[in-house]
Design a protein around this motif. Structure first.
Motif, PDB file in Angstrom:
ATOM      1  N   ARG A  75       0.823  -1.201   0.000  1.00 42.54           N
ATOM      2  CA  ARG A  75       0.000   0.000   0.000  1.00 42.54           C
ATOM      3  C   ARG A  75       0.860   1.256   0.000  1.00 42.54           C
ATOM      4  NH1 ARG A  75      -4.309   0.091   4.555  1.00 42.54           N
ATOM      5  NH2 ARG A  75      -2.754   1.344   5.578  1.00 42.54           N
ATOM      6  N   ALA A  76       1.932   1.221   0.805  1.00 43.82           N
ATOM      7  CA  ALA A  76       2.845   2.371   0.817  1.00 43.82           C
ATOM      8  C   ALA A  76       3.406   2.610  -0.573  1.00 43.82           C
ATOM      9  CB  ALA A  76       3.977   2.132   1.818  1.00 43.82           C
ATOM     10  N   ARG A  78       1.982   1.829  -3.442  1.00 40.47           N
ATOM     11  CA  ARG A  78       0.959   2.380  -4.334  1.00 40.47           C
ATOM     12  C   ARG A  78       0.779   3.870  -4.114  1.00 40.47           C
ATOM     13  NH1 ARG A  78      -1.771  -2.441  -3.981  1.00 40.47           N
ATOM     14  NH2 ARG A  78      -2.977  -1.808  -2.188  1.00 40.47           N
ATOM     15  N   THR A  79       0.738   4.289  -2.830  1.00 41.57           N
ATOM     16  CA  THR A  79       0.534   5.720  -2.585  1.00 41.57           C
ATOM     17  C   THR A  79       1.746   6.517  -3.037  1.00 41.57           C
ATOM     18  OG1 THR A  79       1.206   5.289  -0.324  1.00 41.57           O
ATOM     19  CG2 THR A  79      -1.134   5.616  -0.691  1.00 41.57           C
ATOM     20  N   ASN A  81       3.569   5.626  -5.450  1.00 45.20           N
ATOM     21  CA  ASN A  81       3.655   5.452  -6.889  1.00 45.20           C
ATOM     22  C   ASN A  81       5.054   5.044  -7.336  1.00 45.20           C
ATOM     23  OD1 ASN A  81       2.403   5.257  -9.266  1.00 45.20           O
ATOM     24  ND2 ASN A  81       2.329   7.454  -9.715  1.00 45.20           N
ATOM     25  N   ASP A 194       5.827   5.763   5.865  1.00 46.63           N
ATOM     26  CA  ASP A 194       4.726   6.598   5.428  1.00 46.63           C
ATOM     27  C   ASP A 194       5.031   8.078   5.661  1.00 46.63           C
ATOM     28  OD1 ASP A 194       1.993   6.814   4.526  1.00 46.63           O
ATOM     29  OD2 ASP A 194       1.577   7.519   6.559  1.00 46.63           O
ATOM     30  N   GLN A 197       7.636   9.389   3.335  1.00 54.03           N
ATOM     31  CA  GLN A 197       7.045   9.608   2.025  1.00 54.03           C
ATOM     32  C   GLN A 197       6.330  10.953   1.983  1.00 54.03           C
ATOM     33  OE1 GLN A 197       3.514   8.812   0.667  1.00 54.03           O
ATOM     34  NE2 GLN A 197       4.451   9.647  -1.177  1.00 54.03           N
ATOM     35  N   ARG A 198       5.621  11.275   3.064  1.00 50.36           N
ATOM     36  CA  ARG A 198       4.893  12.543   3.072  1.00 50.36           C
ATOM     37  C   ARG A 198       5.831  13.731   3.219  1.00 50.36           C
ATOM     38  NH1 ARG A 198       0.004  11.541   7.134  1.00 50.36           N
ATOM     39  NH2 ARG A 198      -0.492   9.489   6.379  1.00 50.36           N
TER      40      ARG A 198
END
Lengths: 213, 485
Positions: A75-76, A78-79, A81, A194, A197-198
């Motif tokens: 999921r990480a 996918r977000t 990309n 996460d 990433q942000r």
């Protein structure tokens, strides 16, 4: 029983090489997940007198390492990309060669170590050493945070394999405590991935270079 | 019973903090529970409970010799945190307060762990609990530091687990029943399989050494200490490293019982001297005064393991040094935090003349710097002197010389940077430099001055008049760790 056990460990060792040779991140994650499932099955195969706690530890390993963590990582990905590991520090062919050499060395080293008679014929020690080595290659040689997490988990898998040597002597309470800690650890890592990433809008650890002397 | 209470009490506090509704009143839980913990631990220091040799958990002489120092340091940080969290109202503090208390509970458990596996579980749990504290400031730099801490610390912790398994296998190979308490392992003595003991020693030393921050596994330390709030740095440097050190001490006792004590001591001495040298070189180079504290911590971890390698007298001195280092380092971290907040910057390129902006903190920072570089009459001077004497008594003249040279270089490095920050014309970094422009001046309130001052005073007291009960506690622990032949 010994043959089933060796077969499973052999599969895990093969998955090490898959993880090392693949440039697609989802396949690295899947290799790691499958390794987790295989390792979760092992205690059920090894232990003769079937114990409720052994089954529980096995089940927990399978669900956490095989499904929960991989899904978190996928999921990480996918977000964020990202799909591929580009320009690793250690290329895919060299890391595959390193992994192969490491596996051979692991078998050789395990042959030299003084083992208990019941462990001499098994692949437990070579498998553990090979996975630990693979984990280190991934940790050092890759730049995406996801790959490094996979490396860390494969390293953990190797240590788990080694821990199976002690399954008859160590109280399972300790084993399950250890598993719990590892689980929480990975969740924490997942959360940090996460956040990175942000904060950086990327999972490229090369961007983490502000802090240096 | 009381030994379990030491763990349960802070964990209960953590649960209360999680449920506590008021954002402004929640930080007060920290000093309340920390104070109760300190009272309890001091009571147990004076009247130690009996611990059966087979117990896998208990307030044994080692816990008694070390845990009170951690508790006192934590109490000072807890008091400081009340004011600190009030000046940082923009950050939610629920998780911060709860995890700090949880860390106190886990540290108490780790110091009292007499079982290889249980010790590992608590150390790992402490590592994980510190992660959210490191990125409390929520900046990209903080995340970077946290990531490095997780990967390096996680790998170190993984290696110490592998080492624990190897030691367990050594016991099984030697016909052990699988009892992994340190007492049972040591009782097996030379029956333990020697190759496995040596492998286990290397892995455990690297693993717990990473947690301590010994060179060359120290690389996470400057980042983590540099980016984390001062209280977190103080607790990491004085509490978390201490639990790793007691882990190494306990394992060393088993290795010595297995007949490989000489090998263990040689590796400890080598890694300790290397840490001191590396730290001294980095101290000469750094320009950032929070990272400076991290390098100084690396140096002092080196001193601890060097002391541990010098037999019973050296172990005694190392335990003394745990106290003097924890208290002094705590004072330095907290006063550095005050300076950092007022200055808005952390390097000698951005900041100078802090003696005019934050006079009290700057004075404490200078005094703490002299204390930590082993100037008499503070605690570290006496503990380092004892380490040195134990070294010369056991015939380690060359090591003693390297020790002294490293201390000298570290002194140059620290004084250079500290005086660059403190002296000169007041100059603060632009962005957060509210201190100088006057409108939102960072005031030195009693809440942020008193805790570091008390810690510094305790360090002084430790040097001038080491309490008899502590001497006795260290003697007991040194006796348990390296029994006289």
């Amino acid at each position: 029983v010994n043959e089933v056990q060796n077969l499973l460990i052999g599969v895990a060792m093969g998955l090490n090489l898959v993880a090392l040779g693949s440039n697609r991140l989802p396949s690295v994650v899947r290799a790691m997940a499958m390794q987790g499932v295989v390792l979760g099955l092992l205690p059920l195969v090894i232990e003769h007198d079937f114990h409720g706690l052994v089954a529980l530890v096995g089940l927990m390993t399978i669900s956490v390492k095989g499904f929960v963590i991989p899904n978190l990582l996928l999921r990480a990905m996918r977000t964020a990309n990202i799909e591929r590991e580009i320009e690793p520090f250690i290329g895919f062919v060299p890391s595959l060669l390193l992994g192969a050499m490491g596996t051979i060395a692991a078998v050789a080293v395990a042959h030299e170590l003084p083992l208990l008679p019941e462990h001499v014929g098994t692949l437990l020690v070579p498998g553990a050493l090979a996975s630990i080595f693979t984990g280190f290659v991934l940790l050092v040689g890759r730049i995406k945070a996801i790959s490094q997490v996979c490396g860390f988990l494969i390293l953990e898998n190797g240590i788990y394999l080694f821990g199976l040597l002690l399954i008859r002597s160590t109280p399972l309470l300790v084993e399950s405590g250890i598993l719990l800690d590892v689980t929480v650890g990975v969740f924490v890592i997942g959360i940090i991935v996460d956040r990175i990433q942000r904060a950086f809008d990327s999972l490229d650890t090369r961007k983490l270079t502000v802090l240096r002397e | 019973m009381k030994d379990i209470l030491l763990v349960v009490l802070p964990l209960l506090g953590a649960a209360v903090a999680l449920a506590w509704p008021g954002e402004r009143s929640r930080p007060w839980l920290l000093p309340v529970f920390a104070g109760l913990h300190t009272l309890l631990v001091v009571w147990m220091l004076v009247e130690p409970p009996a611990v059966a040799p087979t117990d896998w958990f208990g307030f044994d002489p080692i816990a008694r010799a070390v845990l009170p120092a951690v508790s006192i340091l934590f109490l000072a940080c807890a008091v400081y945190a009340v004011t600190y969290l009030r000046v940082r109202p923009e950050r939610p503090n629920r998780v911060f307060v709860a995890l700090l208390l949880a860390i106190l509970g886990l540290l108490s458990a780790g110091h009292q762990a007499r079982h290889l596996g249980f010790l590992w579980i608590t150390t790992e749990a402490v590592t994980l609990a510190t992660v959210p504290l490191l990125h409390f400031n929520n900046t990209p730099r903080a995340f970077e530091a946290t990531w490095k801490y997780l990967l390096i610390g996680g790998t170190g912790i993984a290696l110490s687990l592998l080492g624990s398994f190897c030691l367990g296998y050594a016991s099984m190979r030697g016909g052990g029943s699988g009892d992994l308490t340190f007492a049972a392992l040591a009782a097996q003595g030379t029956a333990l399989s020697r190759p496995w003991v040596l492998i286990a020693w290397v892995l455990l030393l690297v693993g717990y050494g990473t947690k301590m921050g010994l060179a060359p596994m120290h690389t996470w330390k400057p980042d983590a200490y540099g980016e984390a709030p001062g209280i977190v740095g103080a607790i990491l440097a004085g509490g978390v490293t201490t639990v790793a050190f007691t882990a190494i001490l306990r394992v060393r006792a088993v290795v010595a019982a297995a007949g490989a004590g000489a090998v263990a001591d040689r590796t400890l001495l080598a890694i300790g001297l290397f840490s001191m040298l590396v730290a001294a070189m980095l101290l000469l180079a750094t320009k950032d005064f929070k990272r400076m504290l991290a390098y100084s911590s690396v140096e002092h971890m080196g001193i601890l393991v060097i002391g541990a390698s010098f037999g019973a007298a050296g172990t005694w001195a190392a335990l003394f040094h745990v106290w003097s280092n924890s208290l002094t380092k705590g004072s330095l971290f907290l006063s550095a935090g005050n300076i950092r907040r007022a200055a808005g910057g952390r390097t000698s390129a951005d900041v100078s003349g802090m003696s005019a902006v934050t006079p009290v903190s700057a004075a404490m920072f200078v005094a703490g710097m002299f204390a930590v570089t082993a100037c008499p009459p503070f605690g570290p001077f006496f503990s380092e002197l004892r380490v040195l004497r134990a070294g010369f008594d056991t015939g380690h003249g060359a090591a003693g010389a390297i020790f002294l040279v490293s201390l000298l270089f570290a002194f140059f490095g620290l004084t250079r940077l500290v005086f660059a920050i403190v002296n000169g014309r007041p100059r603060v970094a632009s962005a957060a430099g509210a201190g100088a422009t006057g409108e939102r001046r960072v005031r030195e309130t009693l809440g942020v001055i008193l805790p570091p001052m008390v810690l510094l005073a305790l360090s002084l007291w430790l040097g001038l008049a080491t309490p008899g009960v502590l001497r006795e506690a260290w003697t007991g622990a040194a006796g348990q760790l390296s029994p006289a032949p």
